[in-house]
Design a protein around this motif. Structure first.
Motif, PDB file in Angstrom:
ATOM      1  N   SER A   1       0.835  -1.358   0.214  1.00 49.88           N
ATOM      2  CA  SER A   1      -0.020   0.132  -0.205  1.00 49.88           C
ATOM      3  C   SER A   1       0.778   1.298  -0.047  1.00 49.88           C
ATOM      4  N   LEU A   2       1.907   1.042   0.690  1.00 54.65           N
ATOM      5  CA  LEU A   2       2.718   2.238   0.777  1.00 54.65           C
ATOM      6  C   LEU A   2       3.568   2.475  -0.171  1.00 54.65           C
ATOM      7  N   PHE A   3       4.189   1.579  -0.917  1.00 55.38           N
ATOM      8  CA  PHE A   3       5.057   1.532  -1.868  1.00 55.38           C
ATOM      9  C   PHE A   3       4.997   1.223  -3.307  1.00 55.38           C
ATOM     10  N   TRP A   4       3.824   0.540  -3.677  1.00 51.16           N
ATOM     11  CA  TRP A   4       3.662   0.034  -4.929  1.00 51.16           C
ATOM     12  C   TRP A   4       2.560   0.616  -5.456  1.00 51.16           C
ATOM     13  N   LYS A   5       2.739   1.554  -6.727  1.00 47.66           N
ATOM     14  CA  LYS A   5       1.757   2.281  -7.202  1.00 47.66           C
ATOM     15  C   LYS A   5       0.615   1.313  -7.890  1.00 47.66           C
ATOM     16  N   ARG A   6       0.805   0.194  -8.399  1.00 49.78           N
ATOM     17  CA  ARG A   6      -0.206  -0.307  -9.167  1.00 49.78           C
ATOM     18  C   ARG A   6      -1.007  -1.039  -8.103  1.00 49.78           C
ATOM     19  N   PHE A   7      -0.692  -1.395  -6.790  1.00 49.11           N
ATOM     20  CA  PHE A   7      -1.277  -2.289  -6.018  1.00 49.11           C
ATOM     21  C   PHE A   7      -2.840  -1.910  -5.812  1.00 49.11           C
ATOM     22  N   ASN A   8      -3.624  -2.753  -5.754  1.00 48.34           N
ATOM     23  CA  ASN A   8      -5.154  -2.504  -5.926  1.00 48.34           C
ATOM     24  C   ASN A   8      -5.766  -3.385  -4.611  1.00 48.34           C
ATOM     25  N   THR A   9      -7.333  -2.931  -4.774  1.00 48.45           N
ATOM     26  CA  THR A   9      -8.159  -3.793  -3.655  1.00 48.45           C
ATOM     27  C   THR A   9      -8.007  -5.421  -3.862  1.00 48.45           C
ATOM     28  N   SER A  10      -8.039  -5.863  -4.926  1.00 42.98           N
ATOM     29  CA  SER A  10      -8.069  -7.380  -5.226  1.00 42.98           C
ATOM     30  C   SER A  10      -6.782  -7.899  -4.540  1.00 42.98           C
ATOM     31  N   GLY A  11      -5.578  -7.315  -4.784  1.00 42.74           N
ATOM     32  CA  GLY A  11      -4.164  -7.530  -4.346  1.00 42.74           C
ATOM     33  C   GLY A  11      -4.144  -7.839  -2.768  1.00 42.74           C
ATOM     34  N   ALA A  12      -4.827  -6.746  -2.203  1.00 43.49           N
ATOM     35  CA  ALA A  12      -4.972  -6.708  -0.765  1.00 43.49           C
ATOM     36  C   ALA A  12      -5.729  -7.556  -0.104  1.00 43.49           C
ATOM     37  N   LEU A  13      -6.951  -7.990  -0.845  1.00 41.56           N
ATOM     38  CA  LEU A  13      -7.939  -9.115  -0.188  1.00 41.56           C
ATOM     39  C   LEU A  13      -7.040 -10.338  -0.397  1.00 41.56           C
ATOM     40  N   TRP A  14      -6.404 -10.583  -1.535  1.00 48.42           N
ATOM     41  CA  TRP A  14      -5.596 -11.853  -1.765  1.00 48.42           C
ATOM     42  C   TRP A  14      -4.821 -11.952  -0.922  1.00 48.42           C
ATOM     43  N   SER A  15      -3.905 -11.061  -0.286  1.00 49.11           N
ATOM     44  CA  SER A  15      -2.681 -11.011   0.540  1.00 49.11           C
ATOM     45  C   SER A  15      -3.132 -11.480   1.796  1.00 49.11           C
TER      46      SER A  15
END
Length: 552
Positions: free
Chosen positions: A443-457
Motif C-alpha cells: 500500500s505504501l510503496f507499490w503504485k499499481r497495488f489494488n483492492t484485489s491484491g490486498a484481499l488476496w494477500s
C-alpha cells in the motif's frame, strides 16, 4: 510473545514459591496505584481521538517508553531468561530477533503510518483502495492476532499468579484468570488509550529497573567479571556445559531444527511491524517526527533490557542451575523468579513477580483497546454505518466491544490454561507477518497495488497461516523421545494429524502472502488510481494533510 508467562500456566499442581501474603500485598499496591492513575487520566475521554489515540498528547519519549512496555511481555523477562539459562547462545538469539524487528518498524512503517492514518492500520490500507472490503479484511486479521495473543496472556496471568499465591486446582486458576480479565476491562473501559499508555509507561520503568537491579546484583556476585559469570554457568551445567557459549546447542541439532529457527525468526522479525497493537501506538503522538522519536526511544530501552537478559539468563544458569530450573513449576520459565528468590529472598521474588504480573496486565490492556478500536472504528463506523456516525457513538460501541472481548478472553484463557499456549503467541506473530505486513508494504510503496491484491494477500496470509499451524507438530504429533510424552497442544500421543514438520508457518505463509498480493493485483481488472497513490505518497513522506485526516 508472552510464552514465558503463559507456560507457567502448565505448572504441575501449583506449588508455593515465596510468601503468598507478601505477593498479594505487592500485587494489591500495584493495582491500586495504577487504578488511581487510570481514573485521573480518563477525565478527558470524550471524543474518538481521546479514547483511541489519547488525544495525540504523548511525546516521543513517553510513547517510546509505552511501546517498550507494550512490547516487553512476560516472554521477554521469563521466557528468554530461561532460554539463555538452558541453551545459552541459542537462547539469546530470541533477544536479537525481537530487537532487530524494531529496525523494520522504524525504517518501513512508523513515520509513514503516522502520516497516513488516523486510529487503526485499516486507515492506511483503505486510503487508496475500496474502503469496505479492505477495512473488513484488516479488522478480521487484527481481531485474529489480538485474540490469540490475549489467550496466551490471560492463561499466562492465571498460571503466574496461581503459582505465586499457592492457588491449586483448575477452578481456582480459572478464578484468577477471571480477576485479571476484570481488571483489564476496567482499565480499558475507564482509561481508554490514555490510561492504558500510562500503565504501560509505569510497567516499562518497573520492568527495566527490576531487571537492572538483578543484573547488577548478579554481576556483583562474580566481581563484575562477565567471563567469571559465563564460567560459573558452564561449571553448573556439568558435562557439555561449554556449548552454552557456542551456537548450535538448541537449533543446530538437525537441518529441521535450523529450518524451524529460521521460520520462527522470520515471523518474529517481520511480525512486529504488522502487530496492530504496536502500530496503533504511533497515533498517540502529535506528529510523524514524534512517532520516529518514539521508535528510537523504544529501540534503546528494549535493547538495554535485552542486554540485561543476557546477564540474568547466564546468572540463573550459574546460581540456580539448569536441573533446578527444569524441575521447578513452570520449568524453563521459572528461571527469573528462582534467580530473584536466590538473590533477595521472598521480598525480591514478590517485587519481580509483581512486575511480571504488571507486564501481562499492560499488554492485555493494549491488546484490548486495539481490538475495540478495530471493531468500532473499522467495522461499525466505516463498514456498517458507512462513516455516518457521531464520535461519541463510536466510543460507546468501542466500550461495549471492550466488555465483549474481555469476556471472550476470560473464557478462552480458562480453556487455554494448562495448554501449550506458547503456540498461540507464535501464531499471533505469524498472522501479523503474513496477513498485515505485505499489504502495508504494498500500500505504501507499490503504485499499481489494488483492492484485489490486498484481499488476496490478507485473506491468503491469514488462512494459510492458521491451516499450516493446525497441521503442524505444534498441535499434534510431537513426542519427547526420552519420556514418550506429547509436546504438542493435544496431549494424547495417539492423535497425530500433522502433515508438515515445520513448527512455525512463517517460512511458507509470509512469502506466500507477498506472492498472493502480486498475483491478485496483476489478475485484477481494477483500474489503478495514480492520483490517489501520489496523494498518499506525499502525505506519508511529508505529513502534508496528515493533521486534517485526524479530525472527524
Amino acid at each position: 510473545m508472552s510464552a514465558g508467562g503463559a507456560v507457567l500456566a502448565a505448572a504441575t499442581e501449583s506449588e508455593q514459591v515465596g510468601s503468598p501474603a507478601v505477593n498479594i500485598a505487592i500485587f494489591g499496591a500495584f493495582v491500586l496505584v495504577t487504578l488511581v492513575i487510570v481514573f485521573r487520566a480518563s477525565r478527558n475521554n470524550s471524543t474518538a481521538a481521546d479514547y483511541y489515540a489519547a488525544g495525540r498528547s504523548f511525546t516521543g519519549p513517553q510513547n517510546g517508553t509505552a511501546i517498550a512496555g507494550d512490547y516487553l511481555s512476560a516472554a521477554s523477562f521469563l521466557g528468554i531468561c530461561g532460554a539463555i539459562a538452558l541453551n545459552g547462545y541459542d537462547g539469546f538469539l530470541y533477544s536479537v530477533g525481537f530487537l532487530v524487528a524494531w529496525l523494520v518498524a522504524l525504517l518501513l512503517v512508523a513515520e509513514l503510518l503516522r502520516n497516513t492514518g488516523r486510529f487503526t492500520m485499516a486507515d492506511v490500507l483503505s486510503f487508496r483502495l475500496k474502503q469496505r472490503p479492505v477495512r473488513m479484511a484488516a479488522a478480521l486479521s487484527t481481531l485474529a492476532v489480538v485474540f490469540f495473543y490475549l489467550l496466551a496472556q490471560m492463561a499466562g496471568a492465571g498460571g503466574l499468579v496461581a503459582l505465586l499465591l499457592g492457588v491449586e486446582g483448575v477452578a481456582a486458576q480459572g478464578l484468577v484468570i477471571a480477576v485479571v480479565g476484570a481488571l483489564m476491562i476496567l482499565y480499558v473501559l475507564v482509561g481508554g488509550m490514555k490510561g492504558t499508555t500510562w500503565v504501560q509507561i509505569i510497567k516499562a520503568i518497573l520492568l527495566i529497573a527490576g531487571a537492572a537491579v538483578m543484573t547488577l546484583w548478579v554481576l556483583a556476585k562474580f566481581g563484575f567479571n562477565l567471563s567469571d559469570l559465563l564460567q560459573g554457568a558452564i561449571d553448573k551445567a556439568g558435562p557439555g556445559g561449554e556449548s552454552l557459549i557456542e551456537p548450535g546447542r538448541q537449533y543446530g541439532v538437525s537441518a529441521m531444527s535450523q529450518l524451524n529457527f529460521l521460520s520462527l525468526a522470520l515471523a518474529l522479525v517481520l511480525g512486529t511491524a504488522g502487530l496492530p497493537h504496536v502500530l496503533m501506538r504511533f497515533y498517540t503522538v502529535p506528529s510523524a517526527k514524534e512517532a520516529r522519536r518514539s521508535v528510537v526511544w523504544a529501540i534503546w530501552l528494549i535493547g538495554i533490557f535485552y542486554l540485561f537478559t543476557l546477564v540474568l539468563g547466564y546468572g540463573a544458569g550459574a546460581l540456580v542451575g539448569p536441573e533446578a530450573i527444569k524441575a521447578a513449576p513452570g520449568g524453563v520459565n521459572s528461571a527469573a523468579p528462582l534467580l530473584a528468590y536466590e538473590l533477595g529472598g521472598e521480598i525480591l521474588l514478590g517485587l519481580i513477580s509483581a512486575v511480571a504480573f504488571a507486564t501481562i496486565l499492560a499488554v492485555v490492556a493494549g491488546l484490548t483497546i486495539t481490538a475495540a478500536a478495530s471493531f468500532a472504528h473499522d467495522i461499525y463506523a466505516n463498514v456498517i454505518k458507512r462513516g455516518e456516525v457521531r464520535p461519541d457513538g463510536e466510543v460507546k460501541v468501542a466500550r461495549i466491544t471492550v466488555i465483549a472481548i474481555g469476556v471472550l478472553a476470560i473464557i478462552g484463557g480458562i480453556f487455554a490454561n494448562g495448554q501449550n499456549v506458547a503456540f498461540l503467541v507464535a501464531l499471533a506473530f505469524a498472522v501479523a507477518a503474513s496477513a498485515n505486513l505485505p499489504t502495508i508494504i504494498y500500500s505504501l510503496f507499490w503504485k499499481r497495488f489494488n483492492t484485489s491484491g490486498a484481499l488476496w494477500s490478507m485473506y491468503g496470509g491469514l488462512i494459510s497461516c492458521i491451516v499450516l499451524i493446525a497441521f503442524s507438530p505444534v498441535v499434534s504429533g510431537k513426542v519427547d523421545p526420552a519420556t514418550g510424552k506429547s509436546l504438542s497442544m493435544i496431549k494424547d500421543v495417539t492423535v497425530d494429524f500433522h502433515l508438515i514438520p515445520l513448527e512455525n508457518p512463517g517460512l511458507i505463509s509470509i512469502p506466500l502472502a507477498f506472492l498472493l498480493g502480486i498475483v491478485g493485483t496483476l489478475l485484477s481488472k481494477e483500474k489503478p488510481h495514480p492520483e490517489k497513490f501520489a496523494e498518499m505518497e506525499v502525505r506519508s513522506l511529508t505529513g502534508a494533510g496528515a493533521e486534517k485526516a485526524t479530525v472527524h
